[in-house]
Motif scaffolding. Structure first.
Motif, PDB file in Angstrom:
ATOM      1  N   GLU A  46       0.838  -1.187   0.000  1.00  0.00           N
ATOM      2  CA  GLU A  46       0.000   0.000   0.000  1.00  0.00           C
ATOM      3  C   GLU A  46       0.879   1.245   0.000  1.00  0.00           C
ATOM      4  O   GLU A  46       1.785   1.363   0.812  1.00  0.00           O
ATOM      5  CB  GLU A  46      -0.887   0.027   1.238  1.00  0.00           C
ATOM      6  N   PRO A  48      -0.476   4.865  -0.132  1.00  0.00           N
ATOM      7  CA  PRO A  48      -1.538   5.862  -0.282  1.00  0.00           C
ATOM      8  C   PRO A  48      -0.980   7.254  -0.530  1.00  0.00           C
ATOM      9  O   PRO A  48       0.040   7.649   0.028  1.00  0.00           O
ATOM     10  CB  PRO A  48      -2.275   5.794   1.064  1.00  0.00           C
ATOM     11  N   GLY A 115      -3.631   3.075  -5.404  1.00  0.00           N
ATOM     12  CA  GLY A 115      -2.772   3.190  -4.231  1.00  0.00           C
ATOM     13  C   GLY A 115      -2.124   1.895  -3.779  1.00  0.00           C
ATOM     14  O   GLY A 115      -1.565   1.834  -2.694  1.00  0.00           O
TER      15      GLY A 115
END
Length: 138
Positions: A46, A48, A115
């Motif tokens: 991940e 983001p 993301g």
């Protein structure tokens, strides 16, 4: 922040410093999962707030280094062009993984969506131990 045994401090104060001042650390930003699937490794990470073009992958000496950089600059101006508010954010985070000496760049497949970075690469096969062979004397 911890003190000597028996010293009483405010729990709120301790929690504030244990939380790194409320900042997000790279370990919180780049949550990673690696699993084995169909004879390959599948790495899911991940990232983001990071755009695809801000992610770099580097393979060197069997190590895969993933780096993500983010630089933003937002300004609000009034009707005369004077800056009312200005925000800047600069950050980077990176992770390295040992993928094996026999892995080449073309073996790694990368995909980025919403993301999440997904990488697939083959398992590094263990090097075959060469069996000792003796040359017969005639």
């Amino acid at each position: 922040m911890k003190f000597y045994p028996g010293f009483r401090s405010f729990d709120l104060f301790d929690d504030f410093f244990d939380d790194d001042f409320g900042l997000t650390t790279s370990s919180q930003l780049m949550k990673t999962d690696i699993c084995e699937k169909n004879g390959n490794y599948e790495l899911s990470m991940e990232v983001p707030g990071i755009k695809k073009e801000d992610i770099q992958l580097e393979l060197k000496d069997g190590y895969l280094k993933i780096t993500a950089n983010r630089n933003t600059n937002n300004e609000e101006k009034d009707k005369d062009g004077k800056i009312i508010r200005q925000e800047r954010f600069t950050g980077s985070c990176s992770r390295s993984f040992y993928v094996g000496e026999n892995i080449k760049e073309e073996d790694i497949k990368a995909n980025f969506d919403n993301g999440e970075l997904k990488l697939t690469f083959p398992r590094d096969k263990p090097k075959q131990v060469e069996e000792k062979k003796y040359i017969p004397i005639e």
